[in-house]
Design a protein around this motif. Sequence first.
Motif, PDB file in Angstrom:
ATOM      1  N   TYR A   7      -9.195  -1.420   9.041  1.00 22.55           N
ATOM      2  CA  TYR A   7      -9.206  -1.784   7.614  1.00 22.55           C
ATOM      3  C   TYR A   7      -9.993  -3.084   7.411  1.00 22.55           C
ATOM      4  O   TYR A   7     -10.811  -3.195   6.489  1.00 22.55           O
ATOM      5  N   GLY A  41      -3.150 -13.940  -0.890  1.00 21.17           N
ATOM      6  CA  GLY A  41      -3.482 -12.625  -0.338  1.00 21.17           C
ATOM      7  C   GLY A  41      -4.966 -12.626  -0.006  1.00 21.17           C
ATOM      8  O   GLY A  41      -5.719 -11.746  -0.408  1.00 21.17           O
ATOM      9  N   CYS A  42      -5.363 -13.646   0.768  1.00 15.58           N
ATOM     10  CA  CYS A  42      -6.808 -13.940   0.952  1.00 15.58           C
ATOM     11  C   CYS A  42      -7.510 -12.925   1.837  1.00 15.58           C
ATOM     12  O   CYS A  42      -8.745 -12.900   1.889  1.00 15.58           O
ATOM     13  N   LEU A  64      -3.937 -17.941   1.655  1.00 17.81           N
ATOM     14  CA  LEU A  64      -2.611 -17.552   2.137  1.00 17.81           C
ATOM     15  C   LEU A  64      -2.571 -16.041   2.291  1.00 17.81           C
ATOM     16  O   LEU A  64      -3.071 -15.313   1.436  1.00 17.81           O
ATOM     17  N   ASP A  65      -1.995 -15.597   3.394  1.00 19.72           N
ATOM     18  CA  ASP A  65      -1.831 -14.148   3.581  1.00 19.72           C
ATOM     19  C   ASP A  65      -0.588 -13.910   4.424  1.00 19.72           C
ATOM     20  O   ASP A  65      -0.183 -14.765   5.216  1.00 19.72           O
ATOM     21  N   PHE A  70      -5.166 -10.647   9.540  1.00 21.84           N
ATOM     22  CA  PHE A  70      -6.158 -10.997   8.510  1.00 21.84           C
ATOM     23  C   PHE A  70      -6.502 -12.483   8.615  1.00 21.84           C
ATOM     24  O   PHE A  70      -7.668 -12.870   8.516  1.00 21.84           O
ATOM     25  N   GLY A  92       2.054 -16.748   4.774  1.00 19.37           N
ATOM     26  CA  GLY A  92       3.160 -16.821   3.820  1.00 19.37           C
ATOM     27  C   GLY A  92       3.176 -15.600   2.934  1.00 19.37           C
ATOM     28  O   GLY A  92       2.282 -14.763   2.983  1.00 19.37           O
ATOM     29  N   ASP A  93       4.231 -15.540   2.127  1.00 21.82           N
ATOM     30  CA  ASP A  93       4.460 -14.397   1.249  1.00 21.82           C
ATOM     31  C   ASP A  93       4.259 -14.854  -0.195  1.00 21.82           C
ATOM     32  O   ASP A  93       4.858 -15.857  -0.607  1.00 21.82           O
ATOM     33  N   ARG A  95       5.528 -13.755  -2.677  1.00 23.12           N
ATOM     34  CA  ARG A  95       6.777 -13.684  -3.435  1.00 23.12           C
ATOM     35  C   ARG A  95       7.617 -14.943  -3.275  1.00 23.12           C
ATOM     36  O   ARG A  95       8.538 -15.183  -4.037  1.00 23.12           O
ATOM     37  N   SER A 111      -6.963  -8.358  -5.568  1.00 26.68           N
ATOM     38  CA  SER A 111      -6.440  -7.126  -4.953  1.00 26.68           C
ATOM     39  C   SER A 111      -5.170  -7.384  -4.170  1.00 26.68           C
ATOM     40  O   SER A 111      -4.958  -6.792  -3.109  1.00 26.68           O
ATOM     41  N   CYS A 112      -4.356  -8.287  -4.654  1.00 23.23           N
ATOM     42  CA  CYS A 112      -3.047  -8.536  -4.020  1.00 23.23           C
ATOM     43  C   CYS A 112      -2.007  -8.611  -5.126  1.00 23.23           C
ATOM     44  O   CYS A 112      -1.395  -7.596  -5.452  1.00 23.23           O
TER      45      CYS A 112
HETATM   46  C1  LIG Z   1      -6.463  -5.346  -0.362  1.00 22.24           C
HETATM   47  S1  LIG Z   1      -6.339  -6.826   0.557  1.00 22.24           S
HETATM   48  C2  LIG Z   1      -7.291  -7.930  -0.440  1.00 22.24           C
HETATM   49  C3  LIG Z   1      -7.831  -9.088   0.337  1.00 22.24           C
HETATM   50  C4  LIG Z   1      -8.726 -10.034  -0.437  1.00 22.24           C
HETATM   51  N1  LIG Z   1      -7.991 -10.808  -1.415  1.00 22.24           N
HETATM   52  C5  LIG Z   1      -9.856  -9.274  -1.083  1.00 22.24           C
HETATM   53  O1  LIG Z   1      -9.859  -9.130  -2.306  1.00 22.24           O
HETATM   54  O2  LIG Z   1     -10.747  -8.819  -0.351  1.00 22.24           O
HETATM   55  C6  LIG Z   1      -4.668  -7.344   0.204  1.00 22.24           C
HETATM   56  C7  LIG Z   1      -4.242  -8.545   1.018  1.00 22.24           C
HETATM   57  O3  LIG Z   1      -2.992  -8.998   0.519  1.00 22.24           O
HETATM   58  C8  LIG Z   1      -2.170  -9.315   1.631  1.00 22.24           C
HETATM   59  N2  LIG Z   1      -0.763  -9.224   1.204  1.00 22.24           N
HETATM   60  C9  LIG Z   1      -0.078  -8.097   0.884  1.00 22.24           C
HETATM   61  N3  LIG Z   1       1.187  -8.415   0.528  1.00 22.24           N
HETATM   62  C10 LIG Z   1       1.293  -9.765   0.618  1.00 22.24           C
HETATM   63  C11 LIG Z   1       2.342 -10.684   0.378  1.00 22.24           C
HETATM   64  N4  LIG Z   1       3.556 -10.272  -0.015  1.00 22.24           N
HETATM   65  N5  LIG Z   1       2.104 -11.993   0.577  1.00 22.24           N
HETATM   66  C12 LIG Z   1       0.875 -12.416   0.975  1.00 22.24           C
HETATM   67  N6  LIG Z   1      -0.153 -11.580   1.239  1.00 22.24           N
HETATM   68  C13 LIG Z   1       0.045 -10.275   1.054  1.00 22.24           C
HETATM   69  C14 LIG Z   1      -2.560  -8.310   2.705  1.00 22.24           C
HETATM   70  O4  LIG Z   1      -2.191  -8.740   3.997  1.00 22.24           O
HETATM   71  C15 LIG Z   1      -4.075  -8.234   2.490  1.00 22.24           C
HETATM   72  O5  LIG Z   1      -4.761  -9.196   3.237  1.00 22.24           O
END
Ligand SMILES: C[S@@+](CC[C@H](N)C(=O)[O-])C[C@H]1O[C@@H](n2cnc3c(N)ncnc32)[C@H](O)[C@@H]1O
Length: 271
Positions: A7, A41-42, A64-65, A70, A92-93, A95, A111-112
Amino acid sequence: MTDTGAYIQRLEVSNPLIERTVRSAIQALQLPLGSRGLDAGCGIGFQALLLAEAVGPGGQVTGLDISPAFLRHAEGKVKKSGLSERISFQQGDVRKLPFDDGTFDWAWSSSCVGYSASLEPLPALKELARVVKPGGGVALLAWSSENLLPGYPLLEARLKATSAGMAPFVRGKAPEWHFLRALGWFRDAGLRGATARTFAGDAHAPLTDDLRCALVALFEMRWPGVESELSQEDRAQYRRLCLPESPEFILNHPDYCAFFTCSMFCGRVAK
Ligand SMILES: C[S@@+](CC[C@H](N)C(=O)[O-])C[C@H]1O[C@@H](n2cnc3c(N)ncnc32)[C@H](O)[C@@H]1O
């Protein structure tokens, strides 16, 4: 390669397709030079880099992710970029962000927050708003549409009607969870002056190698496992047009032309 590794690779390869569009969205934000921001969600760190460029030499971006894989990839990418002084990463989360109230001048999530099917949008948006200073901006960006199969609108409509095609939206989910309902989340989170803007990107023949690879990766990400939900006739047409090994793969067509959109919602934390 693991599923995450594959991915990550697809996200990396698809960057050339969306880079111009993401840059336009970031430019529209007019981030203050020298400001400090959060990329929630980087992912692979591609946008943290663009955000760090936008805030200039005195600025700071924290990516943060939740996923260590990732973050490892993002750290490696940033090291090579020459912008590592402006960017740091933290696991980190979204939420429950590991930051005090008002830590950042702005927060961005692409996209997060608001997009990921497993994250309830409103609490996550409120959490982003919590860590931004009064008057600072919160922005959500996500893929919002595409037209990738010129000449085959019916097949494309049927692909869009599958679970993969409508993802991250899930059949049966409340309409309020759809990304294009984000204005309501901004209102309910108490953010001020919410705005919505849509940015278009395109690709057409003759495709450069980079764009071709990006579109192949996009097809793989857009319609995984889609065949089981198609009729026999649609499945045959999908295999003929959408699989790279097919002699009639649509990206080989000399008149190929496609476009897509990303939509961005922004609002300000009350003063
Ligand atoms: C579809 S990718 C998008 C990555 C990037 N922001 C982009 O637009 O290319 C979603 C990202 O959100 C992260 N993610 C999902 N749930 C999360 C959470 N609860 N806290 C932090 N990161 C999260 C995933 O690990 C993933 O790296």
